[in-house]
Design an enzyme around this catalytic site. Structure first.
Site, PDB file in Angstrom:
ATOM      1  N   SER A   1       1.993   9.536  -5.860  1.00  0.00           N
ATOM      2  CA  SER A   1       3.431   9.021  -5.159  1.00  0.00           C
ATOM      3  C   SER A   1       4.586   9.902  -5.913  1.00  0.00           C
ATOM      4  CB  SER A   1       3.863   7.675  -6.277  1.00  0.00           C
ATOM      5  OG  SER A   1       2.840   6.792  -6.020  1.00  0.00           O
ATOM      6  N   GLY A   2       4.396  10.762  -7.299  1.00  0.00           N
ATOM      7  CA  GLY A   2       5.614  11.385  -7.490  1.00  0.00           C
ATOM      8  C   GLY A   2       5.358  12.914  -6.767  1.00  0.00           C
TER       9      GLY A   2
ATOM     10  N   CYS B   1      -1.619   5.044  -6.350  1.00  0.00           N
ATOM     11  CA  CYS B   1      -0.822   3.805  -5.766  1.00  0.00           C
ATOM     12  C   CYS B   1      -1.546   3.665  -4.308  1.00  0.00           C
ATOM     13  CB  CYS B   1       0.470   4.137  -5.488  1.00  0.00           C
ATOM     14  SG  CYS B   1       1.497   2.646  -4.461  1.00  0.00           S
TER      15      CYS B   1
ATOM     16  N   LYS C   1      -4.884  -3.195  -3.819  1.00  0.00           N
ATOM     17  CA  LYS C   1      -4.701  -4.345  -4.780  1.00  0.00           C
ATOM     18  C   LYS C   1      -3.970  -5.382  -3.992  1.00  0.00           C
ATOM     19  CE  LYS C   1      -1.063  -4.576  -7.006  1.00  0.00           C
ATOM     20  NZ  LYS C   1      -0.508  -4.292  -8.305  1.00  0.00           N
TER      21      LYS C   1
ATOM     22  N   TYR D   1       0.664  10.041   4.780  1.00  0.00           N
ATOM     23  CA  TYR D   1       1.168  10.933   3.669  1.00  0.00           C
ATOM     24  C   TYR D   1       0.915  12.428   3.955  1.00  0.00           C
ATOM     25  CZ  TYR D   1       2.333   7.751  -0.036  1.00  0.00           C
ATOM     26  OH  TYR D   1       3.087   6.807  -0.655  1.00  0.00           O
TER      27      TYR D   1
ATOM     28  N   TYR E   1      -0.924  -6.081 -16.645  1.00  0.00           N
ATOM     29  CA  TYR E   1      -0.839  -6.437 -15.542  1.00  0.00           C
ATOM     30  C   TYR E   1      -2.072  -6.222 -14.538  1.00  0.00           C
ATOM     31  CZ  TYR E   1       0.392  -2.049 -13.350  1.00  0.00           C
ATOM     32  OH  TYR E   1       0.536  -0.808 -12.689  1.00  0.00           O
ATOM     33  N   ILE E   2      -2.545  -5.388 -14.785  1.00  0.00           N
ATOM     34  CA  ILE E   2      -3.825  -4.977 -13.936  1.00  0.00           C
ATOM     35  C   ILE E   2      -4.835  -6.096 -14.400  1.00  0.00           C
ATOM     36  CG2 ILE E   2      -5.640  -3.424 -13.448  1.00  0.00           C
ATOM     37  CD1 ILE E   2      -3.612  -1.231 -13.903  1.00  0.00           C
TER      38      ILE E   2
ATOM     39  N   GLU F   1      -3.904  -9.252 -12.626  1.00  0.00           N
ATOM     40  CA  GLU F   1      -3.744  -9.270 -11.209  1.00  0.00           C
ATOM     41  C   GLU F   1      -5.286  -9.421 -10.603  1.00  0.00           C
ATOM     42  OE1 GLU F   1       0.157  -6.665 -10.216  1.00  0.00           O
ATOM     43  OE2 GLU F   1      -1.918  -5.657 -10.292  1.00  0.00           O
TER      44      GLU F   1
ATOM     45  N   ARG G   1      -7.074  -9.387 -26.724  1.00  0.00           N
ATOM     46  CA  ARG G   1      -7.127  -9.253 -28.033  1.00  0.00           C
ATOM     47  C   ARG G   1      -5.688  -9.607 -28.543  1.00  0.00           C
ATOM     48  NH1 ARG G   1      -6.014  -2.667 -29.165  1.00  0.00           N
ATOM     49  NH2 ARG G   1      -4.094  -2.805 -27.727  1.00  0.00           N
TER      50      ARG G   1
ATOM     51  N   ASP H   1       3.204   8.952 -14.114  1.00  0.00           N
ATOM     52  CA  ASP H   1       2.381   8.496 -15.000  1.00  0.00           C
ATOM     53  C   ASP H   1       2.027   9.517 -16.125  1.00  0.00           C
ATOM     54  OD1 ASP H   1       2.615   6.173 -13.426  1.00  0.00           O
ATOM     55  OD2 ASP H   1       0.472   5.844 -13.459  1.00  0.00           O
TER      56      ASP H   1
ATOM     57  N   THR I   1       5.070   3.079  -9.340  1.00  0.00           N
ATOM     58  CA  THR I   1       5.284   3.968  -8.374  1.00  0.00           C
ATOM     59  C   THR I   1       6.918   4.402  -7.940  1.00  0.00           C
ATOM     60  OG1 THR I   1       3.280   3.671  -7.231  1.00  0.00           O
ATOM     61  CG2 THR I   1       4.894   4.269  -5.733  1.00  0.00           C
TER      62      THR I   1
ATOM     63  N   ALA J   1       7.282  -6.330 -10.806  1.00  0.00           N
ATOM     64  CA  ALA J   1       6.517  -7.313 -10.355  1.00  0.00           C
ATOM     65  C   ALA J   1       5.040  -7.516 -10.767  1.00  0.00           C
ATOM     66  CB  ALA J   1       6.530  -7.871  -8.891  1.00  0.00           C
TER      67      ALA J   1
ATOM     68  N   HIS K   1      19.460 -23.338   1.049  1.00  0.00           N
ATOM     69  CA  HIS K   1      18.707 -24.812   1.024  1.00  0.00           C
ATOM     70  C   HIS K   1      17.965 -25.027   2.044  1.00  0.00           C
ATOM     71  CE1 HIS K   1      18.018 -28.314  -0.853  1.00  0.00           C
ATOM     72  NE2 HIS K   1      18.382 -29.140   0.181  1.00  0.00           N
TER      73      HIS K   1
ATOM     74  N   GLU L   1      17.203 -20.871  -4.788  1.00  0.00           N
ATOM     75  CA  GLU L   1      18.534 -21.518  -5.008  1.00  0.00           C
ATOM     76  C   GLU L   1      18.799 -22.105  -6.452  1.00  0.00           C
ATOM     77  OE1 GLU L   1      19.439 -25.530  -2.940  1.00  0.00           O
ATOM     78  OE2 GLU L   1      17.352 -25.357  -2.333  1.00  0.00           O
TER      79      GLU L   1
HETATM   80  C1  LIG Z   1      -4.784  -1.013  -9.982  1.00  0.00           C
HETATM   81  C2  LIG Z   1      -3.630  -0.639  -9.983  1.00  0.00           C
HETATM   82  C3  LIG Z   1      -2.405  -1.338  -9.589  1.00  0.00           C
HETATM   83  C4  LIG Z   1      -1.081  -0.695  -9.688  1.00  0.00           C
HETATM   84  N1  LIG Z   1      -0.258  -1.468  -8.947  1.00  0.00           N
HETATM   85  C5  LIG Z   1       0.980  -1.261  -8.947  1.00  0.00           C
HETATM   86  C6  LIG Z   1       2.090  -1.955  -8.212  1.00  0.00           C
HETATM   87  O1  LIG Z   1       1.876  -2.926  -7.711  1.00  0.00           O
HETATM   88  N2  LIG Z   1       3.451  -1.548  -8.365  1.00  0.00           N
HETATM   89  C7  LIG Z   1       3.779  -0.125  -8.757  1.00  0.00           C
HETATM   90  O2  LIG Z   1       4.775   0.280  -8.786  1.00  0.00           O
HETATM   91  N3  LIG Z   1       2.879   0.647  -9.487  1.00  0.00           N
HETATM   92  C8  LIG Z   1       1.581   0.298  -9.505  1.00  0.00           C
HETATM   93  N4  LIG Z   1       0.410   0.948 -10.214  1.00  0.00           N
HETATM   94  C9  LIG Z   1       0.998   2.136 -10.846  1.00  0.00           C
HETATM   95  C10 LIG Z   1       1.162   3.452  -9.772  1.00  0.00           C
HETATM   96  O3  LIG Z   1       0.101   3.287  -9.234  1.00  0.00           O
HETATM   97  C11 LIG Z   1       1.626   4.509 -10.487  1.00  0.00           C
HETATM   98  O4  LIG Z   1       2.485   4.441 -11.465  1.00  0.00           O
HETATM   99  C12 LIG Z   1       1.700   5.945  -9.656  1.00  0.00           C
HETATM  100  O5  LIG Z   1       0.609   6.109  -8.712  1.00  0.00           O
HETATM  101  C13 LIG Z   1       1.941   6.874 -10.248  1.00  0.00           C
HETATM  102  O6  LIG Z   1       2.196   8.228  -9.629  1.00  0.00           O
HETATM  103  P1  LIG Z   1       1.918   9.603 -10.085  1.00  0.00           P
HETATM  104  O7  LIG Z   1       2.575  10.397  -9.123  1.00  0.00           O
HETATM  105  O8  LIG Z   1       2.484   9.895 -11.506  1.00  0.00           O
HETATM  106  O9  LIG Z   1       0.272   9.772 -10.149  1.00  0.00           O
HETATM  107  P2  LIG Z   1      -0.863   9.390  -9.225  1.00  0.00           P
HETATM  108  O10 LIG Z   1      -0.404   8.474  -8.017  1.00  0.00           O
HETATM  109  O11 LIG Z   1      -1.900   9.020  -9.975  1.00  0.00           O
HETATM  110  O12 LIG Z   1      -1.466  10.766  -8.730  1.00  0.00           O
HETATM  111  C14 LIG Z   1      -1.637  11.805  -9.301  1.00  0.00           C
HETATM  112  C15 LIG Z   1      -2.568  12.697  -8.240  1.00  0.00           C
HETATM  113  O13 LIG Z   1      -2.966  13.976  -9.058  1.00  0.00           O
HETATM  114  C16 LIG Z   1      -4.145  14.313  -8.638  1.00  0.00           C
HETATM  115  N5  LIG Z   1      -4.776  15.172  -9.598  1.00  0.00           N
HETATM  116  C17 LIG Z   1      -4.795  15.090 -10.963  1.00  0.00           C
HETATM  117  N6  LIG Z   1      -5.087  16.297 -11.601  1.00  0.00           N
HETATM  118  C18 LIG Z   1      -5.196  17.330 -10.431  1.00  0.00           C
HETATM  119  C19 LIG Z   1      -5.397  18.687 -10.644  1.00  0.00           C
HETATM  120  N7  LIG Z   1      -5.745  19.239 -11.768  1.00  0.00           N
HETATM  121  N8  LIG Z   1      -5.309  19.262  -9.452  1.00  0.00           N
HETATM  122  C20 LIG Z   1      -5.033  18.544  -8.379  1.00  0.00           C
HETATM  123  N9  LIG Z   1      -4.745  17.399  -8.377  1.00  0.00           N
HETATM  124  C21 LIG Z   1      -4.956  16.667  -9.521  1.00  0.00           C
HETATM  125  C22 LIG Z   1      -5.046  13.105  -8.545  1.00  0.00           C
HETATM  126  O14 LIG Z   1      -6.215  13.181  -7.987  1.00  0.00           O
HETATM  127  C23 LIG Z   1      -4.023  12.297  -8.163  1.00  0.00           C
HETATM  128  O15 LIG Z   1      -4.028  12.191  -6.695  1.00  0.00           O
HETATM  129  C24 LIG Z   1      -0.820   0.521 -10.230  1.00  0.00           C
HETATM  130  C25 LIG Z   1      -1.676   1.257 -10.856  1.00  0.00           C
HETATM  131  C26 LIG Z   1      -3.167   0.767 -10.713  1.00  0.00           C
HETATM  132  C27 LIG Z   1      -4.070   1.536 -11.227  1.00  0.00           C
END
Ligand SMILES: Cc1cc2nc3c(=O)[nH]c(=O)nc-3n(C[C@H](O)[C@H](O)[C@H](O)COP(=O)(O)OP(=O)(O)OC[C@H]3O[C@@H](n4cnc5c(N)ncnc54)[C@H](O)[C@@H]3O)c2cc1C
Length: 478
Positions: free
Chosen positions: A14-15, A42, A50, A98, A179-180, A183, A200, A305, A313, A343, A438, A443
């Site tokens: 995502s980031g 994500c 999910k 993407y 939350y995971i 859910e 726990r 993260d 995300t 959420a 309503h 409401e």
């Molecule tokens: C089951 C579950 C449900 C979730 N539900 C929600 C939700 O409902 N709403 C919400 O907002 N958030 C949710 N999240 C959290 C959300 O998915 C994360 O906060 C978000 O994806 C973080 O984005 P990011 O860019 O930090 O990392 P990520 O999306 O994890 O991306 C990191 C990427 O880096 C790659 N990578 C790692 N190391 C290397 C390397 N050395 N070289 C090249 N690539 C590499 C990985 O393969 C991965 O693709 C959920 C997470 C989980 C696990």
């Protein structure tokens, strides 16, 4: 010195994807390396798949309820492999979107793990190529904590595995109370799986408002989920039949087809040169960053993260936008973590923004708490006893709404809209001035007449007319 790239992003989640796209759109020469599938947690193994599973799990109740609304159905049949195959198709489509968006923005996608090999140098592991970049952005995300200290953890699954299970288990035990965990409990229970949560803590979902936590537990139990709080696994044993036996610290045992460990996430910081690059970590093992997402190493930034600020995300995306504004648009911008709406796609769902009542009590001397729990109209014909909760936490001195908390159908959608007035520092009077829609559940949020509880000089005062127990026993709003 000329570099191969102005920005090298490690991780296309995502980031990382957002930062790569935005920087490229700002005219930078950008590469993004991804060692797995494009889209990250994500898209591939988090929010999106999910939510698709949540949708799938909600049909059972809808089928059951439809009978009270005059429908007659044959016994519906659910097929897990069909759901997973359809989910896979949609995830592949999104991954394509993407990739296309990166290409459209002019960012180069490198399908390989990447490693920081020296100051401003990156090793592309698949080809062994060394490239240089003026700035490096680490966006490597996190992974499920495997709970390696637990004997028999290797027999358990983690959230990533759920999306590719070949068969739906008949019985599952879920370890965790975040939350995971809740859910997935809702998903499995909705699909007819005998589901137990072992947690726990005293109440599920720490950091959320206590009223939401308590009512969620009660409603989950009402749906047949066993919620065992203050319990810990002592070991997981694999039986000759292939089933698993979970041993609890209190001596009890329980058997299941699967044990899902949802006990937190670990930042991805190992094996790609962070230590040699002198990137400092926090006590919890995440990358330490300053207000502008800069790490302790020159020319290296980190978002999402892997920095363990708020693991969502939209927050990772926001941090990406702020990084690009600061570094490529000459507009220094700090990420804003105030009143992040969020959420939980539990069943019933939670939507929340702003302060919990407990947090507000620590900061404010005088509060007005408005709270109602009721049976939503949709449940009246079906006889379901599900309750919905709405709560506003208001600073009694300024009349500002500090927190809004909802549990029940549509809560997540409500939280998104509640985030707007709360970000604008709306007062309770502004909520009152909004005309009700309503008949809706929402409401209730604009028709609270009197507080159900007052806090004055830090002391709770329950208005005489309000019976606190009755708040949770009430049915349809009058
Ligand atoms: C089951 C579950 C449900 C979730 N539900 C929600 C939700 O409902 N709403 C919400 O907002 N958030 C949710 N999240 C959290 C959300 O998915 C994360 O906060 C978000 O994806 C973080 O984005 P990011 O860019 O930090 O990392 P990520 O999306 O994890 O991306 C990191 C990427 O880096 C790659 N990578 C790692 N190391 C290397 C390397 N050395 N070289 C090249 N690539 C590499 C990985 O393969 C991965 O693709 C959920 C997470 C989980 C696990």
């Amino acid at each position: 010195m000329a570099y191969d790239y102005d920005l090298f992003v490690i991780g296309a989640g995502s980031g990382g994807v957002r930062a790569a796209r935005r920087a490229a759109e700002a005219g930078a020469r950008v590469a993004v390396a991804e060692g797995d599938r494009v889209g990250g947690t994500c898209v591939i193994r988090g929010c999106i798949p999910k939510k698709l599973l949540v949708f799938a799990s909600q049909f059972r109740e809808a089928f059951e309820d439809s009978v009270s609304y005059g429908w007659a159905l044959d016994e519906p049949v659910f097929d897990w492999p069909t759901l997973i195959a359809n989910k896979d198709k949609e995830i592949a489509r999104l991954e394509g979107v993407y990739r296309a968006n990166l290409a459209k923005a002019g960012a180069e996608l490198i399908e390989s793990r990447a490693r920081i090999a020296g100051p401003r140098r990156i090793d592309i592991e698949r080809t062994g190529t060394l490239v240089s970049a003026e700035r490096i952005l680490v966006a490597t995300g996190g992974r499920p904590n495997p709970h390696a200290a637990l004997e028999g953890h290797e027999h358990c699954i983690v959230s990533n595995d759920v999306f590719d299970l070949k068969r739906l288990p008949e019985k599952i035990i879920i370890g965790g109370g975040g939350y995971i965990a809740v859910e997935f409990a809702g998903i499995f229970a909705g699909l007819g799986v005998d589901t137990t949560i072992v947690y726990r803590g005293r109440e599920l979902l720490s950091r959320f408002d206590m009223d939401l936590r308590r009512l969620l537990s009660a409603e989950m139990e009402n749906r047949g989920i066993s919620v065992l709080c203050c319990e810990i696994f002592s070991r997981i044993e694999k039986l000759p039949s292939g089933r698993l036996r979970a041993h609890l610290m209190n001596g009890e045992v329980s058997e299941a087809d699967q044990v899902l460990l949802a006990v937190g996430r670990v930042p991805n910081v190992e094996g790609f040169g962070l230590e040699q690059a002198k990137v400092a970590l926090t006590k919890t093992g995440a990358i330490r960053v300053d207000d502008f997402s800069k790490t302790s190493a020159d020319h290296i930034w980190a978002i999402g993260d892997v920095t363990d600020r708020v693991q969502l995300t939209p927050v990772a995306i926001h941090e990406a936008e702020c990084f690009v504004a600061t570094e490529f648009r000459n507009q220094p911008t700090r990420p804003d973590y105030q009143k992040v709406a969020t959420a939980v796609f539990s069943q019933p769902e939670i939507g929340t923004v702003g302060m919990t009542e407990d947090a507000a009590r620590e900061k404010f001397r005088n509060l007005d708490i408005y709270k109602t729990a009721f049976r939503p109209l949709r449940g009246t014909l079906t006889g379901r006893s599900d309750r919905m909760l709405m709560k506003l936490v208001v600073d009694a001195d300024s009349d500002r709404v500090l927190g809004a908390h909802v549990l029940g159908p549509g809560a997540a959608e409500m939280a998104q809209l509640l985030a707007i007035p709360l970000k604008m520092n709306a007062r309770k009077a502004d909520f009152d001035a909004a005309m009700a829609v309503h008949p809706t559940a929402a409401e209730e949020l604009v028709t609270f007449a009197a507080p159900t509880e007052r806090v004055r000089d830090g002391e709770t005062v329950v208005p005489e007319k309000v019976d606190r127990l009755a708040i949770f026993a009430s049915s349809v709003p009058g």
